[in-house]
Design an enzyme around this catalytic site. Structure first.
Site, mmCIF file in Angstrom:
data_model
loop_
_atom_site.group_PDB
_atom_site.id
_atom_site.type_symbol
_atom_site.label_atom_id
_atom_site.label_comp_id
_atom_site.label_asym_id
_atom_site.label_seq_id
_atom_site.Cartn_x
_atom_site.Cartn_y
_atom_site.Cartn_z
ATOM 1 N N ASP A 1 7.424 1.667 1.323
ATOM 2 C CA ASP A 1 6.403 2.690 1.556
ATOM 3 C C ASP A 1 5.672 2.888 0.226
ATOM 4 O O ASP A 1 6.246 3.418 -0.733
ATOM 5 C CB ASP A 1 7.113 3.983 2.003
ATOM 6 C CG ASP A 1 6.141 5.089 2.354
ATOM 7 O OD1 ASP A 1 4.990 5.056 1.877
ATOM 8 O OD2 ASP A 1 6.551 6.010 3.101
ATOM 9 N N HIS A 2 4.419 2.477 0.218
ATOM 10 C CA HIS A 2 3.686 2.476 -1.057
ATOM 11 C C HIS A 2 3.373 3.888 -1.548
ATOM 12 O O HIS A 2 2.966 4.087 -2.682
ATOM 13 C CB HIS A 2 2.401 1.653 -0.909
ATOM 14 C CG HIS A 2 2.004 0.934 -2.168
ATOM 15 N ND1 HIS A 2 2.405 1.346 -3.418
ATOM 16 C CD2 HIS A 2 1.248 -0.162 -2.374
ATOM 17 C CE1 HIS A 2 1.899 0.539 -4.337
ATOM 18 N NE2 HIS A 2 1.196 -0.395 -3.725
ATOM 19 N N ARG A 3 3.579 4.899 -0.700
ATOM 20 C CA ARG A 3 3.384 6.273 -1.178
ATOM 21 C C ARG A 3 4.513 6.663 -2.125
ATOM 22 O O ARG A 3 4.363 7.549 -2.963
ATOM 23 C CB ARG A 3 3.385 7.256 0.005
ATOM 24 C CG ARG A 3 2.218 7.073 0.950
ATOM 25 C CD ARG A 3 2.415 7.893 2.198
ATOM 26 N NE ARG A 3 3.629 7.515 2.929
ATOM 27 C CZ ARG A 3 4.067 8.110 4.037
ATOM 28 N NH1 ARG A 3 3.384 9.123 4.545
ATOM 29 N NH2 ARG A 3 5.154 7.709 4.640
#
Ligand code: CAO
Length: 441
Positions: free
Chosen positions: A413-415
């Site tokens: 999850d790039h967040r």
């Protein structure tokens, strides 16, 4: 032959003493196996409890407002014909059912948790859907309102409830549709998403396939419907990126085979999956942000190591969870994954055996493929996809050597996780698999 069977509330996960808010059958009704009997509601979710057997309802043992828990008697059914089958447990309704089926939720009730030989049972966790997630996120609404919403294509998670405990009423759905139309949407869900942002996409193409040739139409299994809804949410809501790497497992595979020869008499089999779980736990310890979940603006870091693994079953994908994998040895992990995978295939996993995962592994290595993009199992923040290992020529500085290389596809999850951190995690994991002695460091 006829006999009376008591239908009880099956294993409903962490939920205890939940209120009966609807009774969907009456004494004298002829019911089918898997038909919904009652709806129960906790503070956060509602779910339907289905029948484990078909027959005629002889006595109701609950009334509206009663509090029930696992094992509470619901009703008595007179079963005509052979012995009743044991049955699966209920599954929470997915936030957004994938198909307009009457109740994509259910699974038969059984005195024993999830014991079932019925082929089409539900596992709330199916693919990358943590079992307790849908329960937490479920909008409160009765089956009739959910049915109404499905007919209109309304995503109930976007509707504000005005009933008791924020329960969504039919009027709330109507108001939502009116507002959606007045703000320019042509359909609450199909064509455009109303004010508040989101995607504006074309409706699903409606094609009469019979115009082009012979067809057969088959309903999706419950697992597919529930997992589909969860996969869809996870794919759309999580900005996924996949980092691909390869691990040199030449020595590890040799060790695995040697152990299996040594253990031949006992029958205990060491699997690559067990080594992977052990290595993943070590990588999670080194990179704790991978053992985390997003909660609004906070990152919840977990100090426990429960590892889920995708298991392919005849009815779809489920994700059993190995609890406290950090406290278990490779042999124990191999035995437990094999036992859980067996239960998954027989549809006998209980909800609690699919809850609480920190990180998932999806191993397709026994089947094939070179790389793939696994979908993150929310609220986890990463998942490891494993493809088939293959002998490859690897340059050692002097010449090419034949080495057994295992492809590792880490979706994150790039967040929460930066690309560099993902590359480090995957490279570290590959290093552990290449030299398993590093696990103890
Ligand atoms: N590369 C090459 N061979 C592999 C391998 C790999 N990465 N992983 C396993 N194998 C081989 C094993 O050596 C074994 O072969 P032998 O029988 O000759 O020893 C065979 O494949 C079966 O392996 P296994 O018994 O160890 O089972 P497994 O650990 O591969 O799989 C499980 C267990 C539950 C993960 C698997 O049955 C399964 O369901 N996989 C599918 C998961 C899935 O569908 N993921 C997709 C999710 S995204 O849609």
């Amino acid at each position: 032959m006829s006999n009376i069977v008591e239908i009880k509330v099956p294993d409903i996960g962490d939920f205890d003493s939940v209120e009966v808010i609807e009774i969907l059958v009456a004494v004298g009704d002829k019911i089918e196996a898997e038909q919904s009997l009652i709806t129960v509601e906790s503070d956060k979710a509602s779910m339907e409890i289905p029948a484990s057997v078909g027959g005629v309802v002889k006595a109701l043992k609950v009334k509206l407002g009663d509090k029930v828990s696992q094992g509470s008697e619901i009703l008595e059914v007179e079963v005509t014909g052979g012995a009743p089958k044991a049955a699966p447990a209920p599954a929470p309704e997915p936030a957004e059912p994938a198909a307009p089926a009457p109740a994509p939720v259910s699974a038969p009730a059984a005195p024993a948790p999830m014991a079932s030989s019925a082929p089409d049972r539900t596992s709330p966790t199916a693919a990358f859907a943590e079992a307790d997630m849908p329960l937490r996120n479920l909008p409160h609404a009765s089956p009739s309102v959910r049915h109404f919403a499905r007919e209109l294509g309304v995503n109930l998670s976007q509707v504000t409830g005005s009933g008791p405990k924020n329960r969504i009423m039919a009027d709330d759905v109507r108001a939502y549709v009116k507002q959606a139309l007045s703000t320019g949407g042509t359909s609450p869900v199909g064509s455009t998403v109303p004010a508040g942002g989101g995607f504006s996409v074309l409706g699903w193409p409606k094609v009469d396939f019979t115009k082009f040739g012979e067809i057969e139409s088959k309903p999706l299994s419950r697992i597919k419907k529930i997992s589909g809804a969860n996969l869809h949410r996870n794919w759309v809501m999580i900005p996924h990126v996949t980092n691909n790497d390869v691990a040199d497992i030449t020595e590890l595979e040799a060790l695995r085979q040697q152990l299996n020869v040594e253990n031949k008499k006992s029958g205990a089999k060491v699997t690559m999956l067990a080594f992977l779980i052990k290595a993943v736990v070590a990588a999670l310890k080194k990179y704790p942000e991978f053992n985390a979940s997003l909660d609004g603006d906070n990152l919840v870091l977990k100090r426990y190591f429960h590892i889920g693994f995708a298991a392919d079953t005849p009815n779809g994908l489920v994700v059993p969870v190995i609890r406290d994998a950090d406290k278990k040895g490779v042999m124990e992990l191999a035995a437990e994954t094999s036992e859980l995978a067996g239960l998954a295939r027989e549809g006998k996993l209980s909800p609690s055996q699919m809850q609480g995962g920190c990180f998932s592994i999806s191993s397709l290595g026994g089947i094939g493929g070179t790389d793939f993009t696994p979908i993150i199992n929310a609220p986890e923040v990463a998942i490891l996809g494993v493809s088939r290992s293959a002998m490859q020529p690897v340059w050692d500085g002097k010449g090419f050597q034949p080495r057994l290389m295992l492809p590792l596809s880490l979706s994150y999850d790039h967040r929460v996780i930066d690309g560099a951190a993902a590359a480090r995690f995957n490279a570290y994991l590959a290093g552990l698999l290449a030299d398993f002695r590093r696990i103890i460091l």
